[in-house]
Structure formats: structure tokens, C-alpha cells
Design a protein around this motif. Sequence first.
Motif, short mmCIF file in Angstrom:
data_model
loop_
_atom_site.label_atom_id
_atom_site.label_comp_id
_atom_site.label_asym_id
_atom_site.label_seq_id
_atom_site.Cartn_x
_atom_site.Cartn_y
_atom_site.Cartn_z
N HIS A 263 0.84 -1.20 0.00
CA HIS A 263 0.00 0.00 0.00
C HIS A 263 0.87 1.25 0.00
O HIS A 263 1.54 1.53 0.99
CB HIS A 263 -0.93 0.01 1.22
CG HIS A 263 -1.81 -1.19 1.26
ND1 HIS A 263 -2.97 -1.29 0.53
CD2 HIS A 263 -1.67 -2.37 1.91
CE1 HIS A 263 -3.51 -2.48 0.74
NE2 HIS A 263 -2.75 -3.15 1.57
N CYS A 317 -4.31 5.43 0.80
CA CYS A 317 -3.57 4.53 -0.07
C CYS A 317 -3.74 5.01 -1.51
O CYS A 317 -4.83 5.40 -1.90
CB CYS A 317 -4.11 3.10 0.07
SG CYS A 317 -3.32 1.98 -1.09
N HIS A 322 -8.22 0.69 -3.73
CA HIS A 322 -8.20 0.49 -2.27
C HIS A 322 -8.94 1.62 -1.55
O HIS A 322 -9.09 1.57 -0.34
CB HIS A 322 -6.76 0.39 -1.76
CG HIS A 322 -6.07 -0.87 -2.20
ND1 HIS A 322 -4.78 -1.16 -1.86
CD2 HIS A 322 -6.53 -1.91 -2.93
CE1 HIS A 322 -4.45 -2.33 -2.39
NE2 HIS A 322 -5.49 -2.80 -3.05
#
Length: 460
Positions: A263, A317, A322
Motif C-alpha cells: 500500500h 492509499c 483500495h
Amino acid sequence: MNRRNFFSGAATAVAAASVSRVALAALPEPAMQSSADTAPPLHPPTGRPYNPVVTLNGWTAPWRMNAGVKEFHLVAEPVVREVAPGFMVNMWGYNGQSPGPTIEVVEGDRVRIFVTNRLPEHTTIHWHGQRLPNGMDGVGGLTQPAIQPGKTFVYEFVARRPGTFMYHPHADEMVQMAMGMMGLWITHPKGSHPQIAKVQRDYAFLLNAFDVEPGSMTPKVNTMLDHNIWCWNSRVFPSISPLVARQGERVRIRVGNLTMTNHPIHMHGHEFEVTGTDGGPVPHSARWPEVTTDIAVGQMRQVEFIADEPGDWALHCHKSHHTMGAMGHSVPSMIGVDHRGLVGKIQKIVPDYMVMGERGMADMGAMEMPLPDNTFPMMTGTGPFGPLEMGGMFTTLKVRADQPAGSYIDPGAFKQPTGTQAFEWQGAPASTPRPARTDIPGTAPAAASARKPAASGHQH
Ligand SMILES: [Cu+2]
């Protein structure tokens, strides 16, 4: 330590030497947490002093001092976690929540952790990143027998180096982490440390992910990569607490990654430095400024910055899927496709077929889509200027000149000072002359199959 505490401490130490079996037999009462809100920092009532962290949508486990040993009690058990208001997920966690409570100790502390297993299967706890005796490392089958359901094991070691650590099972690991079993461990430095700055705000959270079919309540545990609920501490935007700071404060953020992918965590409006990794503090000479740091699976990172730009700054992120909610994976891209009249026909073959995103997916941020029970919208969260079109791993850093020191109260939306905000052009509309493309077959205007968006407000 005052005189009275000193004497009572000494008395306890003497007594413990002769009744240690009795003391061990009396397990510390496990503290339970029913709320998914961010708990205020727990200032240490006993033991060495330190500046506590704030765990986003989490809490710090209280402890008991027993003859100079800091004792915690973790209970591994099924929990129901409120991932977003109205979206409840069956998880496995510790002491009522997933993640479990943050454990905060001081470098040099002797720590004893009782772990009671109330799961339907065996477990262990691995203290990720710590220096400790091999037999305390918590790898089921390798360094200890697994903790069977109903049993309690005792881990004990000295927290030897300061830093940000995690804990998680090393037994049926894929299933147990997919169900949310994890927590943070912070070892604060003893006294001042040349590479660990004093900060006014110290935030911590874990990156975790789940695969929960919209309308269901229990994660699929065999999913390897296709998770659809991207969380910070088992929460999604807009239900992740904002990070707040008073203008000019030094802020530390500690992040650990227990998902199955990396991430790139990105902050708006400021540059930060990575001041610590899983291996400890980063030497000053090895730090550089950046605005995004990638956190790989199993890694921990500490970043620090001066919160000197007032405003509501996105912190998220940078993998854009995400920052999205519980979307299904089988949604086709419909951008540019004129599917008027097609839906009814397709639904005869594919009953679940939905029309999505003819002009991009931004409409979904504002649209009240019919959703199955127990899920949350794909993109949600509303700011002072409309929908944010975000979900998942996203929150805000709120910097204010008038945020009281030590206050974690959400100051609300930032009031943009006059003349400092993007605004709509009121002059003549822009023209964008562009020759027709003839180089790719099928893209000449005469053969175009795409329909130009008929959106209101757009002028080309
Ligand atoms: Cu991500």
C-alpha cells in the motif's frame, strides 16, 4: 514514584517471591472493548512514563503491574466489528474487537502476556519484529505447541528495542488473519533517544483487508488477493477517524501492513520522512523527504512531519481501488457504451446485471443505489462541497491553528480562507479544436460507436 508507591511496590516484590504460583494462578482480568471508536490516549497510570499513542478506531490494553512485570491478558475470540455504521462483520479478534488492543510498553520493560483461546480452533501469537527468546516467538509447531481452545498460554520477555511492532497468530495463519486477528505493539524509548524525536501527536494503525460478499457478514477466508474491503484497523472511510493536529505540531504516524498486498500511503499538503522501520529508528543521515511511502506486506513504517499547513488534507492509499468500497469483481467497464434499452435484454440472461458507469463512476458517489443488506456504498463520504467518491483506505489529516493541544475532537470541515480556493471560470467557454482521427480503423467519426456524454454542465 512517590514514597508510598515505592514501599507498596517493594512489599509486592517480596510477597511475589514466595507466592509467585498463586500470583500466576490469578489471571489478570481481561479488559474488553465494545466500541469501534478511537479511544483517547491511555496515559500510563503505573510503570515507566511515556507519551502514549492514539490508535485509530482502536484502544490500548490496560495492564497490571505484578512485582515489576507488566501483565496483559489477551483473549482470542469471535467478535463482531462495526466496519462502517450499519456494516457489521463477523471477525476473529482479541478482547471484543479486531484489531485487538494496542500494547504499549517501554524499552526494558519485562512483559508477561496471558493469551486465552476462545476460538473454535487452536491459535498462537507471534510478536512480529521483536527481539525475544526463541520459545516466545509464537510459531505454532516450531517454537511451541498450539494453544488449544479453552487454554491459556503465558508469553514473557523483555521489550528490548523501541519501535513499532505487530502481533498476529502463527497458526492457521491465512484463515486467522483473513478473519482479522492482529494488533499493534508499541515499545516506547526509555528516556530520550538520539534518533527518536519527541512528538505532540503519535498515531498508529494497521492496514488490513477482508473479502466480504455484499449482503453477507463473514469474510471468505480462502481469498488470496481479491479482497474487497480495504481497511485501516478494520474500518473504512468515512468511518475511519480523522487525524487531527494543531498547526506547527510534530506528528508521527505508525503504520503496519497485514494485508496480502503493498500500500503506497500518500499524504497531501506536507512532506514527511520515514523515521523508523521494522528494524528500528532510521539514522538522520538516511532520511529523505517524500509524500508517498510504500508499505509492503509484513512491514511497519513510522513517518513524521510538521503539520504546518492548515486545512483538511487527504491521507490515503494511492492504489485507487483500495479507496473504494465493497464492489463486486465482475463489473464490466461501460465507459462510453450506449446501453440504453439493453439492460432488460441482458437481465434475461444475467439476472444480476447492473448498469454502471456510462460516463465514469462518479455518479455512484451521489446516487442512492439499492444495496443488499449489510454492506456499504462503493464510494461514499460527503464533504462541504459534495460527495468525496472515496471509500476504504482513506481519511483526512485536519490541521488547525486553534486545535487545542492534546485534543482529538474532530474540528469539522475546514473553512477555506477567501481567495485561497479553486473556483469556476466565468469567462467565455474554452474551445478545443482537434482534427478527426483517421489513423486507427473504426475511430473515424463516421464509424464511431461511442456516444458523446450528454451530461449537463459539460461543454466541449
Ligand atoms: Cu492500498
